[in-house]
Design a protein around this motif. Sequence first.
Motif, PDB file in Angstrom:
ATOM      1  N   ARG A   6     -42.514 101.896  49.183  1.00  0.00           N
ATOM      2  CA  ARG A   6     -41.082 101.825  48.865  1.00  0.00           C
ATOM      3  C   ARG A   6     -40.884 101.231  47.472  1.00  0.00           C
ATOM      4  N   PRO A   7     -40.835 102.082  46.438  1.00  0.00           N
ATOM      5  CA  PRO A   7     -40.549 101.581  45.097  1.00  0.00           C
ATOM      6  C   PRO A   7     -39.083 101.187  44.960  1.00  0.00           C
ATOM      7  N   ALA A   8     -38.771 100.331  44.001  1.00  0.00           N
ATOM      8  CA  ALA A   8     -37.375 100.032  43.693  1.00  0.00           C
ATOM      9  C   ALA A   8     -36.652 101.331  43.367  1.00  0.00           C
ATOM     10  N   HIS A   9     -35.413 101.465  43.828  1.00  0.00           N
ATOM     11  CA  HIS A   9     -34.650 102.691  43.589  1.00  0.00           C
ATOM     12  C   HIS A   9     -34.193 102.806  42.140  1.00  0.00           C
ATOM     13  N   ASP A  10     -33.924 101.676  41.497  1.00  0.00           N
ATOM     14  CA  ASP A  10     -33.547 101.685  40.087  1.00  0.00           C
ATOM     15  C   ASP A  10     -34.817 101.867  39.268  1.00  0.00           C
ATOM     16  N   PRO A  11     -34.969 102.994  38.567  1.00  0.00           N
ATOM     17  CA  PRO A  11     -36.238 103.253  37.877  1.00  0.00           C
ATOM     18  C   PRO A  11     -36.508 102.316  36.700  1.00  0.00           C
ATOM     19  N   ALA A  12     -35.509 101.510  36.316  1.00  0.00           N
ATOM     20  CA  ALA A  12     -35.765 100.517  35.273  1.00  0.00           C
ATOM     21  C   ALA A  12     -36.648  99.385  35.800  1.00  0.00           C
ATOM     22  N   LYS A  13     -36.709  99.240  37.119  1.00  0.00           N
ATOM     23  CA  LYS A  13     -37.527  98.199  37.749  1.00  0.00           C
ATOM     24  C   LYS A  13     -38.895  98.780  38.081  1.00  0.00           C
ATOM     25  N   GLU A  14     -39.931  98.063  37.739  1.00  0.00           N
ATOM     26  CA  GLU A  14     -41.286  98.583  37.957  1.00  0.00           C
ATOM     27  C   GLU A  14     -42.017  97.768  39.019  1.00  0.00           C
ATOM     28  N   TYR A  15     -41.485  97.854  40.237  1.00  0.00           N
ATOM     29  CA  TYR A  15     -42.140  97.199  41.370  1.00  0.00           C
ATOM     30  C   TYR A  15     -41.776  97.950  42.640  1.00  0.00           C
ATOM     31  N   ILE A  46     -41.139 100.519  56.873  1.00  0.00           N
ATOM     32  CA  ILE A  46     -40.277  99.664  56.060  1.00  0.00           C
ATOM     33  C   ILE A  46     -39.325 100.570  55.283  1.00  0.00           C
ATOM     34  N   ASP A  47     -38.176 100.018  54.890  1.00  0.00           N
ATOM     35  CA  ASP A  47     -37.209 100.789  54.105  1.00  0.00           C
ATOM     36  C   ASP A  47     -36.426  99.820  53.230  1.00  0.00           C
ATOM     37  N   LEU A  48     -36.019 100.295  52.049  1.00  0.00           N
ATOM     38  CA  LEU A  48     -35.370  99.459  51.042  1.00  0.00           C
ATOM     39  C   LEU A  48     -33.973  99.978  50.762  1.00  0.00           C
ATOM     40  N   SER A  49     -32.975  99.096  50.801  1.00  0.00           N
ATOM     41  CA  SER A  49     -31.597  99.504  50.535  1.00  0.00           C
ATOM     42  C   SER A  49     -31.451  99.966  49.082  1.00  0.00           C
ATOM     43  N   TYR A 106     -36.079  96.314  55.003  1.00  0.00           N
ATOM     44  CA  TYR A 106     -36.087  96.294  56.459  1.00  0.00           C
ATOM     45  C   TYR A 106     -37.491  96.602  56.957  1.00  0.00           C
ATOM     46  N   VAL A 107     -37.965  95.799  57.905  1.00  0.00           N
ATOM     47  CA  VAL A 107     -39.348  95.880  58.385  1.00  0.00           C
ATOM     48  C   VAL A 107     -39.352  96.053  59.897  1.00  0.00           C
ATOM     49  N   ALA A 108     -39.888  97.180  60.351  1.00  0.00           N
ATOM     50  CA  ALA A 108     -39.961  97.477  61.786  1.00  0.00           C
ATOM     51  C   ALA A 108     -41.236  96.870  62.366  1.00  0.00           C
ATOM     52  N   CYS A 109     -41.062  95.945  63.313  1.00  0.00           N
ATOM     53  CA  CYS A 109     -42.193  95.324  64.002  1.00  0.00           C
ATOM     54  C   CYS A 109     -42.283  95.984  65.384  1.00  0.00           C
ATOM     55  N   TRP A 110     -43.022  97.062  65.420  1.00  0.00           N
ATOM     56  CA  TRP A 110     -43.062  97.935  66.599  1.00  0.00           C
ATOM     57  C   TRP A 110     -43.687  97.249  67.810  1.00  0.00           C
ATOM     58  N   GLY A 111     -44.608  96.335  67.586  1.00  0.00           N
ATOM     59  CA  GLY A 111     -45.297  95.679  68.697  1.00  0.00           C
ATOM     60  C   GLY A 111     -44.471  94.589  69.349  1.00  0.00           C
ATOM     61  N   VAL A 141     -37.157 103.730  60.437  1.00  0.00           N
ATOM     62  CA  VAL A 141     -35.903 103.088  60.063  1.00  0.00           C
ATOM     63  C   VAL A 141     -35.275 103.814  58.881  1.00  0.00           C
ATOM     64  N   GLU A 142     -33.956 103.985  58.935  1.00  0.00           N
ATOM     65  CA  GLU A 142     -33.224 104.609  57.833  1.00  0.00           C
ATOM     66  C   GLU A 142     -31.939 103.844  57.572  1.00  0.00           C
ATOM     67  N   ILE A 143     -31.569 103.733  56.288  1.00  0.00           N
ATOM     68  CA  ILE A 143     -30.439 102.918  55.855  1.00  0.00           C
ATOM     69  C   ILE A 143     -29.372 103.820  55.251  1.00  0.00           C
TER      70      ILE A 143
END
Length: 466
Positions: free
Chosen positions: A256-265, A327-330, A337-342, A387-389
């Motif tokens: 899940r990369p940052a959605h804003d491409p100016a951010k490099e993480y 996992i999914d990022l707003s 958001y982190v799904a802990c399935w167990g 998970v979806e946001i």
Amino acid sequence: MSIRPDPTFHATAKLAMAAPVENLAFTLMLSPDGSQPDGIAVVDVDPKSKNFGEIVSSLFMPNKGDEFHHFGWNACSSALSPLTGHAFLERRYLIVPGIRSSRIYVIDVKDPMNMKIHRTIEADEILEKTGYSRPHTIHCGPEGIYVSTLGGGGEDGTDGPPGIFIMDCETFDVLGRYEMDRGAQDKHYDFWWNLPRDYMVSSEWGLPPQFENGIVPEDLLSNKYGHSIHFWDLRGRRNIQTIDLGENHQMALEIRPAHDPAKEYGFCGVVVDTTNLEGAIFTWWRDEDGKFHAKKTVTIPPVPADADDLPELLKGFSAVPPLVTDIDLSLDDKYLYVACWGTGEMHQYDVSDPMAPKLAGKVEIGGIVAKHKHPNGKEFGYGPQMVEISRDGKRVYWTNSLYSTWDDQFYPGERGAAMVMADVGENGGLTLNKDFWVEFPDGYRSHQIRLEGGDCSTDSFCYPSV
């Protein structure tokens, strides 16, 4: 093809957040034993509708045994890239891979109440043109549709490594494999990119013999599942760096990369640490010299449990691992958001500082031992999984099935499909919506979700948010 860009395409993530909210969700239904054909359900997610939380349309395939997985759109906001030749495509087709059949369906959803199969691409064509099998994840790129795979050739999918192939985004022809130089990459799972910065990141699960018939305990305990992430020159189509997260960090899955491409993480979820049964989130980033790095920034501990309450696979550990399976990022890059399935938990982390995530909210539902019920009193089988946001970040949807054979190992007995939704608080926090509960047909399980008009794990943006 339209004469103007699709109005659901957005130059920036910020503009996408301000777009009209979703009224429909497309959810995959799979038959775990292959006795029925897999299908797509259209779910009404408009709280003002009399059909809120109900399936209002469905389409079932002509074949059995597909096991649908991570489907995606034929086109999305990446079409607005200045390098694209396809700015006037429309978000009309869902590309649906069958991970067991190696078959791909192209579904026309222009009229969601009357979905149609537009084209079927058989396994033989994919293998002949790419050498790959077990298609897994779909991403719409600026010049085509990218498909990751989990298998190579041969009956067991181990004749050559898996990788990515590209489909034409108008004809849906399979063009060929992506990689010119794969370097150390010999397993595959997820992938995503930063389009303006011209790099891609991919991850690893395992080879078909390691997942098709269930998890292989011996392979897990000897750390033979994937534990590296790979960085690619996107247009050069070559691996430029590989980071081993440590062999104990088994199954490096969602990217899940940052959605804003100016951010490099970005972030990567790890299912389990074999030294302590913890789940983990790694933050990866690129420095000023162009080198990539990764650091573990979240750990989620296992929960002690009586061996009598555990499935055979876990009895010897006397604990339930969280099992971070999605996992999914707003879109504002604020909440992960982190799904802990167990353990049956959905975690919300404030990642405004990506190197120091803070737990901001949590809901409990399902779980191997906990078996938390929904607020409406109904049993939630398995645990939070895909998970979806929503684009505006105010609603989080999830389903409960991981993969049929793994479901059966960790949660013996049929538990049924489920899809729920949680509301996000003004300053973070999650609350399960008691009025949203989707009833699926008997004999089915539910997996990936796509939202009308795009969502947080579909679209990639080509311009910085202002």
